[in-house]
Design a protein around this motif. Structure first.
Motif, short mmCIF file in Angstrom:
data_model
loop_
_atom_site.label_atom_id
_atom_site.label_comp_id
_atom_site.label_asym_id
_atom_site.label_seq_id
_atom_site.Cartn_x
_atom_site.Cartn_y
_atom_site.Cartn_z
N GLN A 256 0.81 -1.23 0.00
CA GLN A 256 0.00 0.00 0.00
C GLN A 256 0.84 1.28 0.00
O GLN A 256 0.55 2.20 -0.77
CB GLN A 256 -0.96 0.00 1.19
N PRO A 257 1.85 1.39 0.85
CA PRO A 257 2.68 2.61 0.83
C PRO A 257 3.35 2.83 -0.54
O PRO A 257 3.45 3.98 -0.99
CB PRO A 257 3.72 2.35 1.92
N ILE A 258 3.79 1.74 -1.18
CA ILE A 258 4.44 1.87 -2.49
C ILE A 258 3.42 2.35 -3.52
O ILE A 258 3.70 3.27 -4.33
CB ILE A 258 5.06 0.52 -2.92
N LEU A 259 2.23 1.77 -3.52
CA LEU A 259 1.18 2.20 -4.46
C LEU A 259 0.77 3.65 -4.20
O LEU A 259 0.45 4.39 -5.14
CB LEU A 259 -0.05 1.29 -4.34
N PHE A 260 0.80 4.05 -2.93
CA PHE A 260 0.47 5.42 -2.57
C PHE A 260 1.49 6.39 -3.17
O PHE A 260 1.12 7.43 -3.73
CB PHE A 260 0.43 5.54 -1.04
N LEU A 261 2.76 6.06 -3.07
CA LEU A 261 3.81 6.90 -3.66
C LEU A 261 3.66 6.97 -5.18
O LEU A 261 3.85 8.03 -5.78
CB LEU A 261 5.18 6.35 -3.28
N GLY B 41 -10.67 17.15 -2.70
CA GLY B 41 -10.47 15.72 -2.46
C GLY B 41 -11.68 15.13 -1.78
O GLY B 41 -12.01 15.51 -0.65
N ASN B 42 -12.35 14.20 -2.45
CA ASN B 42 -13.62 13.65 -1.96
C ASN B 42 -13.37 12.31 -1.28
O ASN B 42 -13.12 11.30 -1.94
CB ASN B 42 -14.58 13.50 -3.16
N CYS B 43 -13.42 12.29 0.04
CA CYS B 43 -12.99 11.14 0.83
C CYS B 43 -14.18 10.41 1.43
O CYS B 43 -14.89 10.96 2.27
CB CYS B 43 -12.05 11.62 1.94
N GLY B 44 -14.40 9.15 1.01
CA GLY B 44 -15.52 8.37 1.53
C GLY B 44 -15.37 8.10 3.02
O GLY B 44 -16.26 8.40 3.81
N GLY B 45 -14.25 7.54 3.42
CA GLY B 45 -13.98 7.27 4.83
C GLY B 45 -12.50 7.35 5.09
O GLY B 45 -11.70 6.74 4.38
N TYR B 46 -12.09 8.09 6.09
CA TYR B 46 -10.68 8.37 6.30
C TYR B 46 -10.03 7.26 7.13
O TYR B 46 -10.66 6.65 7.97
CB TYR B 46 -10.53 9.71 7.04
N GLY B 47 -8.73 7.02 6.86
CA GLY B 47 -8.02 6.06 7.69
C GLY B 47 -7.19 5.05 6.92
O GLY B 47 -6.83 4.01 7.46
N SER B 48 -6.88 5.35 5.67
CA SER B 48 -6.04 4.46 4.88
C SER B 48 -5.27 5.30 3.87
O SER B 48 -5.41 6.52 3.83
CB SER B 48 -6.92 3.42 4.16
N PHE B 49 -4.44 4.66 3.06
CA PHE B 49 -3.78 5.37 1.97
C PHE B 49 -4.79 5.52 0.84
O PHE B 49 -5.17 4.54 0.21
CB PHE B 49 -2.55 4.58 1.49
N ARG B 50 -5.20 6.75 0.57
CA ARG B 50 -6.28 6.97 -0.37
C ARG B 50 -5.85 7.89 -1.50
O ARG B 50 -4.94 8.71 -1.34
CB ARG B 50 -7.50 7.57 0.35
N SER B 51 -6.54 7.76 -2.64
CA SER B 51 -6.15 8.51 -3.83
C SER B 51 -6.31 10.02 -3.67
O SER B 51 -5.49 10.80 -4.17
CB SER B 51 -6.95 8.03 -5.05
N GLU B 52 -7.38 10.46 -2.95
CA GLU B 52 -7.56 11.91 -2.80
C GLU B 52 -6.45 12.51 -1.93
O GLU B 52 -6.07 13.67 -2.11
CB GLU B 52 -8.94 12.25 -2.23
N MET B 53 -5.90 11.71 -1.01
CA MET B 53 -4.76 12.17 -0.22
C MET B 53 -3.54 12.35 -1.12
O MET B 53 -2.81 13.35 -1.02
CB MET B 53 -4.46 11.17 0.90
N LEU C 41 0.92 5.95 8.55
CA LEU C 41 -0.26 6.76 8.27
C LEU C 41 -0.34 7.97 9.19
O LEU C 41 -0.80 9.04 8.79
CB LEU C 41 -1.52 5.90 8.41
N LYS C 42 0.11 7.80 10.42
CA LYS C 42 0.16 8.95 11.33
C LYS C 42 1.08 10.03 10.78
O LYS C 42 0.75 11.23 10.82
CB LYS C 42 0.64 8.51 12.71
N THR C 43 2.22 9.61 10.24
CA THR C 43 3.15 10.56 9.63
C THR C 43 2.51 11.24 8.43
O THR C 43 2.66 12.46 8.23
CB THR C 43 4.44 9.83 9.18
N THR C 44 1.76 10.45 7.63
CA THR C 44 1.05 11.02 6.48
C THR C 44 0.03 12.05 6.92
O THR C 44 -0.16 13.08 6.27
CB THR C 44 0.36 9.89 5.67
#
Length: 320
Positions: A1-6, A26-38, A70-73
């Protein structure tokens, strides 16, 4: 996931540099993961976009893996987002409690979802066919993904324990996609108790309000959190009575005057509510009529659009 996020950050950087947007939302359905809008917001920051807004619809979900990363993100993202929009106070409070995302940010708006008010006075022949199996009974439906936390099994257990004279007056519809594993679990319970008039429609490609209009009662038994509860508002907009658990943003537009609210996982309250609906349908319809008026007046799409316009003019650098 972190690699795909980068990789996503890099892809958005290449995409967004072709344009000159005034606002990135950025339209976020539910926060708490590596997401495309982030990823898009981070890319837009490096492209020096002046207005980056994060819109969050649902609660924080604590990740199983990558929690520290994710906390760092989150620390990075809170410095890159220029303003925030939440669809309910419940969502804002949940994000504030569980993340550092809103630390020191005063650029926040609560903009409730707005219903696109439409006239469904004409019968929909295709939908009529779907719901014709319940002809002669009161049609009770749940419009949502068929999942454990949505409370479908709670309704099955309640239906099983109802007295025959009540049970014979209702049909139950589960409307939405379902995983095979959980659907099989429900079907096993239906077979075990020899239950009748319970139907799975699957996903129906119609507006939720048009589907809700086919029902005599819309039920939502979510066990933990609803960001807003859009389907409930859509049901009231077409005068369909509503029974819901008191979770998340639901109580920001539902109340004892326009609907029936119960505590999550309360079997006795659910049992009483279903019996009361069958025995006092007119009372429930009166509540739904009050709900329709309130939705049309306070939670319509024009009001929502106006509030977005206000947010943009208040927090966007280049006023519109």
């Amino acid at each position: 996931q972190p690699i795909l996020f980068l990789i996503s950050i890099f892809q958005f950087y290449k995409l967004l540099k072709k344009f000159e947007f005034d606002i990135l939302l950025g339209n976020c359905g539910g926060y708490g993961s590596f997401r495309s809008e982030m990823a898009a917001i981070i890319a837009a920051h490096f492209l020096r976009f002046s207005n980056k807004i994060l819109l969050i619809h649902h609660s924080f979900t604590r990740p199983i893996l990558w929690n520290n990363l994710l906390k760092t993100t989150n620390y990075i993202l809170r410095n890159f987002v220029d303003s925030f929009i939440f669809v309910s106070n419940a969502v804002k409070n949940d994000i504030k409690k569980n993340t550092c995302l809103l630390n020191n940010s005063k650029k926040i708006s609560i903009i409730h979802n707005g219903i696109d008010i439409k006239d469904f006075s004409k019968n929909n022949k295709q939908l009529n066919k779907v719901f014709k199996k319940g002809k002669g009974t009161l049609k009770i439906g749940m419009i949502s993904r068929v999942e454990e936390y949505k409370g479908h099994m709670d309704l099955i257990n309640c239906y099983h324990e109802l007295p025959s004279q009540i049970k014979n007056k209702i049909s139950i519809y589960f409307i939405g996609k379902s995983s095979k594993k959980f659907k099989d679990k429900i079907l096993e319970k239906i077979k075990k108790f020899n239950l009748k008039r319970i139907y799975f429609t699957g996903f129906l490609n119609y507006e939720s309000s048009a589907i809700a209009k086919q029902l005599d009662l819309l039920v939502s038994l979510t066990k933990d959190f609803e960001g807003f509860g859009l389907t409930l508002a859509e049901a009231l907009s077409v005068k369909t009575p509503v029974l819901s658990t008191k979770v998340g943003g639901v109580i920001e537009f539902l109340n004892k005057k326009n609907s029936t609210l119960i505590d999550a996982n309360n079997k006795k309250a659910l049992d009483f509510a279903i019996k009361d609906f069958v025995n006092n349908e007119k009372k429930w319809k009166k509540k739904a009529l009050i709900g329709k008026r309130e939705i049309h007046k306070h939670f319509n799409s024009n009001i929502m659009a106006k509030n977005y316009y206000i947010h943009f003019n208040k927090f966007v650098n280049n006023k519109i």
